[in-house]
Write a protein that holds these residues in place. Sequence first.
Motif: not given
Lengths: 315, 315, 315
Positions: B85-89
């Motif tokens: 989970m290294n994105g925008d969520k």
Amino acid sequence: MTNFLAYDDVTDLNALIQEGLNAKQKPFADQSLGHNKTIGLIFFNSSLRTRMSTQKAAQNLGMNIIMMNVGQDSWGLEMEEGTVMNGDKAEHVKEAAAVVGKYCDIVAVRAFAGLKDREQDYREVVMNQFKKYAGVPIVNLESATRHPLQSLADCITIEEFKVRKRPKIVLTWLPHFKPLPQAVANSFCEWINHMDAEFVVTHPEGYDLAPEFVGNARVSYNQDEAFEGADFIYGKNWSSYQQYGQVLTQDASWMVTMDKMKLTDNGKFMHCLPVRRNMKVTDEVLDSPQSLVIEQAANREWSAQAVLKGVLQGL
Amino acid sequence: MTNFLAYDDVTDLNALIQEGLNAKQKPFADQSLGHNKTIGLIFFNSSLRTRMSTQKAAQNLGMNIIMMNVGQDSWGLEMEEGTVMNGDKAEHVKEAAAVVGKYCDIVAVRAFAGLKDREQDYREVVMNQFKKYAGVPIVNLESATRHPLQSLADCITIEEFKVRKRPKIVLTWLPHFKPLPQAVANSFCEWINHMDAEFVVTHPEGYDLAPEFVGNARVSYNQDEAFEGADFIYGKNWSSYQQYGQVLTQDASWMVTMDKMKLTDNGKFMHCLPVRRNMKVTDEVLDSPQSLVIEQAANREWSAQAVLKGVLQGL
Amino acid sequence: MTNFLAYDDVTDLNALIQEGLNAKQKPFADQSLGHNKTIGLIFFNSSLRTRMSTQKAAQNLGMNIIMMNVGQDSWGLEMEEGTVMNGDKAEHVKEAAAVVGKYCDIVAVRAFAGLKDREQDYREVVMNQFKKYAGVPIVNLESATRHPLQSLADCITIEEFKVRKRPKIVLTWLPHFKPLPQAVANSFCEWINHMDAEFVVTHPEGYDLAPEFVGNARVSYNQDEAFEGADFIYGKNWSSYQQYGQVLTQDASWMVTMDKMKLTDNGKFMHCLPVRRNMKVTDEVLDSPQSLVIEQAANREWSAQAVLKGVLQGL
């Protein structure tokens, strides 16, 4: 309890933890206490657990609730005194806080650190201005430097799950690509320093928290060493306090894995949520019975209820 | 009723329709049923009728309500398992659903189709993840492929206004310049296939709905032919299922006009709202006594109340 | 009271002021009146005081509340009749108002002036369409040309603080860099014209309000002259009515200062809030005992409660 801004507003931590556990047993026992009382929940920032758990706790206590997303439902607020208000902030906190205090018996506020100006963040301008001008008790829903409702929920959770009188509790920094406030970590230190525990804080160099929060905790730059024999691993990312608001490293070796958890004494993993899976901590840890993150989040309801009950009794 | 995600969760359609009609007669008859019960209404998308009618129904039943606009009040949620989970969520549905389920006795969720990836939409990821992780009953406030609270309101409305035992019901595609989900049309098919009715679905070629929803309905590409002798014309736009999410035509000749309505047997016009006037259907039809769109929307309250009552009884 | 859109909906101003003062004394005296009644609060624009005070008043009266931010919780509404709805507005007010009226016993609406088209704003399209189509009483939470709940709170405040039977009341224009609606100023004129008072309106040339609102007030372009001997100074900025929606001047000499207040007869300063400090009025005035802005905002609760009580009694 007159206000709930920080640990200093607590008279007796053990009694407050016990109030939380009582509320968990009998959620509606004090429902008449909040009858015809109104709490205003003022959000300058997003929220899921804090928003829902505080609302739920207030409903358990029979209170009315008024929610307000500042800057979305209403407009931006000027916090500094003496300014000429010819910018984008349409209202001063002097008026906004005073007015909200006229409509509400208790005002609860969430306002994160800006992470630009350490001195300003650590002055806790928003909370202190609301406290100064609202004329009613203020409850901290996470401020620039503290998140005491989370810390109380953490204490309740540790009380429930500890297997020895004086557990070893480790606060560990976790990697993240975004700069996050120190509030949860600060607050956790502030509260755990008042628990009967062996307390260790571990993080890479450059991530030392403000001394007034670290207090008597032992600081270690060696995560493996810190984890040895731990009963509770409390994970959290924060940005640097020294090089204020900066991300100095994203060192993936600080991610909590099952191998790391094996260094503990069958330790439990805690995190305040939201948590980024497989960046801060692996699926394997979060999905194992050692993870307490859901129990901890569930305890936010009882933490909020214990505090609101205390504030209602002080009205 | 344990969950309410699709028609399959209904045991007895006629009994559920009757519950709705009973609620309409005596809205507050079951007010003690929801006392000290909390429903969480979680919106990933905008809503007017669903938001208000479900809230109203919950209030009629004496429930407490917690509203949450995901991505506005709180942050985006990751739905896929095993991701880094290294994105925008910022949060995973595993945690979010579990936590919301701790604060709420019932969790109701609205999450539209993305219309990018048919396989993903038709897997109903959001609803199924909430169902898997919330630990409490889930109610569908419109999902990627279904809108069962709307369909139940439609059935209640048809029950109220039908003039023969086995009415002819026509679902007709209407023109629109934007790609819309198939959810309302799918769901209408799913439910009407269980009513005692002659059921026809009419649309331009290329707009066939998924076979599992069309079921036993007769499909016609000739709107005029389909309308002949109809008792109910149910209008709705949807984007293509075959060429997924695409607008293949905006053919204005599919707009419902008074001339088209004259082909029916004094038929009633239904639409789930919002409806774009003079693009999907003319003012003349909507403002005529043949239009049931307001009655239908009003019945959303009783549809929601019948369902929430059933879920409350199953707690 | 059937609707509350403007002064014309008031039968007896003194009785309504007295209802407000009664509510202030005994907020919960009429709590059974609103039992199982629902008010819908529909916001097309941001709000702090109106949002919170109306919600609070409704709760005092025992009502259920449904909040809706149009364009945020739901989508934009088309207000004009007969249009082909192929633009960005997904729903027509004909349907939206009728549906909201099905779920709510009272519908309260906030919709500001667009300030582009004077004729359209002064037709009060939004309020009148809701009145036409909702089928239940409509309450004005600030419309294009009026803010009657504010004006009633102003009258209540003047009633509380006046020291002579026929006070001198001065409405003064204040400088601002943004074009603001005339609604508060218009409405204040409309209401004060029905009070027993000497009423003066002062502003730079070019800022004359619409004659139907100014009524019998004396107009002066000389602020100092207008302030002489005043009991109440009511400050407000508005954009030009003649050169519609334009900012003709930001003349800082119109800011209210303590020197200006010395021209009055120990006059009180009023403003509806939000107020930009040191641009419209100085800190010194706002922080002095002569300022009534907080009392005035607090009275919004009692203004709303008096009106909602009247509307509930008329159901």
